[in-house]
Write an enzyme that holds these catalytic residues in place. Structure first.
Site, short mmCIF file in Angstrom:
data_model
loop_
_atom_site.label_atom_id
_atom_site.label_comp_id
_atom_site.label_asym_id
_atom_site.label_seq_id
_atom_site.Cartn_x
_atom_site.Cartn_y
_atom_site.Cartn_z
N ASP A 108 -27.96 20.92 -36.19
CA ASP A 108 -28.82 19.89 -36.19
C ASP A 108 -30.09 19.98 -37.07
OD1 ASP A 108 -29.71 22.19 -34.22
OD2 ASP A 108 -31.20 20.58 -33.45
N GLU A 160 -30.45 23.12 -31.71
CA GLU A 160 -31.15 24.17 -31.88
C GLU A 160 -32.71 23.73 -32.22
OE1 GLU A 160 -33.52 27.39 -34.01
OE2 GLU A 160 -33.28 25.47 -34.70
N GLU A 161 -33.06 22.92 -32.80
CA GLU A 161 -34.46 22.34 -33.30
C GLU A 161 -35.05 21.72 -31.89
OE1 GLU A 161 -35.84 23.25 -35.65
OE2 GLU A 161 -34.16 23.24 -37.42
#
Ligand SMILES: [Zn+2]
Length: 356
Positions: free
Chosen positions: A69, A126-127
């Site tokens: 992502d 992840e972000e």
């Protein structure tokens, strides 16, 4: 065969803002099958785990990880390569974070003359809180050691991160007409303010920080505010210090509420726990040797941000973060040099050859 820069440019043209990674994961899965003969599978969360056979090696499997992502604005990215630097043409990020990481993993693995079995792990989300790594189906991963290609400087090996605690706080007072009968009210905003001014905040010590990031309260100008909600966090490289800090924050609110007659509800979550891998550990030694193999002076360090590597460590896999060459991540000025893409790929290649 496409060069690493061409691979990278292909990747950033596939939109994958957090929550919308499907097309990119499909692309990555096909790429890993074609380039490395990988057997790809998705876990229940949607993370990609690609099993690559060893080459001239019967060593233990290792994992190479990157995240699928990107942050926003990440729709319609058009990469431009100019004077050895890749940038985005428009008003978007470049998404080198973390597509440079995956391009370097593919390039490093496919050019290695020998390599151990590799699990390439491409995580989602992840972000937005390391969600994919937290939900990763560990049973599908053979490796006990992992290298996460998601750092910045090529010479840095990140060996640890903090405990991160989030606090959602709701203070409840009593509503009343602010002009007619304010004495019947109890301002939740004032109680919250009392607590904040008596609470340690900011940089607490060299490894501990705390912050109130969001505060919302009240409904109307002429009403004594009944509720006030706050989103706070604290983190420390020392787990006990993080716990002590969150306790101090909780107590400040509880005391302010008790003294005024308000009530407070606090929802506390330990998002992840501090961990630092010993510099003597094989995973760190291998990463340091690989950095040195391209003529750079390695630095092993801990950071106060969360990474997929920290989550993997929390889940029993020794993991470090490798540099990728990303510059200006999370901004529209994000860029990466062709030279860094190539050097980082060589670091991955040498790493795999040394572990074979
Ligand atoms: Zn990243």
């Amino acid at each position: 065969m496409k060069s690493v820069v061409e691979l990278f440019c292909d990747m950033v043209r596939i939109d994958s803002e957090s929550g919308n990674e499907t097309a990119f994961v499909e692309y990555a899965s096909e790429l890993l099958e074609e380039e490395l003969g990988a057997d790809c599978e998705l876990d229940a969360y949607g993370n990609l785990i690609a099993h690559v056979r060893g080459l001239e090696s019967d060593a233990e499997a290792v994992a190479l990880c990157a995240h699928a992502d990107t942050v926003k604005p990440g729709i319609g990215i058009e990469p431009v390569v100019e004077n050895g630097v890749v940038r985005s043409a428009g008003e978007t990020i470049l998404a080198a974070d973390d597509k440079a990481g995956l391009a370097e993993i593919v390039e490093g693995a496919r050019t290695a003359t020998r390599r151990p079995p590799v699990d390439v792990i491409v995580t989602l989300g992840e972000e937005v809180g390391l969600l994919g790594a937290k939900s990763l189906d560990i049973d599908k991963v053979r490796a006990k050691m992992a290298f996460v290609s998601d750092g910045e400087h090529l010479n840095e090996v990140i060996i640890g991160g903090p405990t991160h605690i989030t606090l959602n706080i709701t203070v409840t007072g009593r509503a009343a007409h602010a002009g007619m009968e304010p004495e019947k009210g109890l301002s939740a905003i004032r109680v919250a303010a009392e607590a904040i001014t008596k609470m340690p905040e900011g940089r607490i010590d060299h490894e501990t920080t705390a912050n109130i990031g969001i505060i919302e309260g009240g409904m109307i100008r002429n009403g004594v505010p009944e509720t006030c909600t706050l989103k706070a966090e604290c983190r420390s490289l020392d787990h006990q210090k993080a716990l002590a800090q969150s306790k101090a924050m909780r107590e400040a609110f509880e005391r302010a509420a008790a003294e005024s007659g308000a009530t407070v509800e606090i929802d506390e979550t330990v998002a992840y726990e501090a961990r630092a891998i010993s510099e003597d550990a094989p995973v760190v030694q291998a990463a340091i040797a690989a950095v040195r193999s391209v003529g750079l002076e390695p630095i092993a360090k801990t950071i106060t941000g969360g990474t997929d590597a920290l989550i993997l460590c929390n889940r029993g896999i020794d993991a470090v973060v490798l540099g990728t060459g990303i510059q200006g991540a999370h901004s529209t000025d994000e860029q990466i040099t062709v030279a860094d893409l190539e050097t980082a790929s060589t670091i991955v290649r040498n790493l795999l050859e040394s572990l074979a």
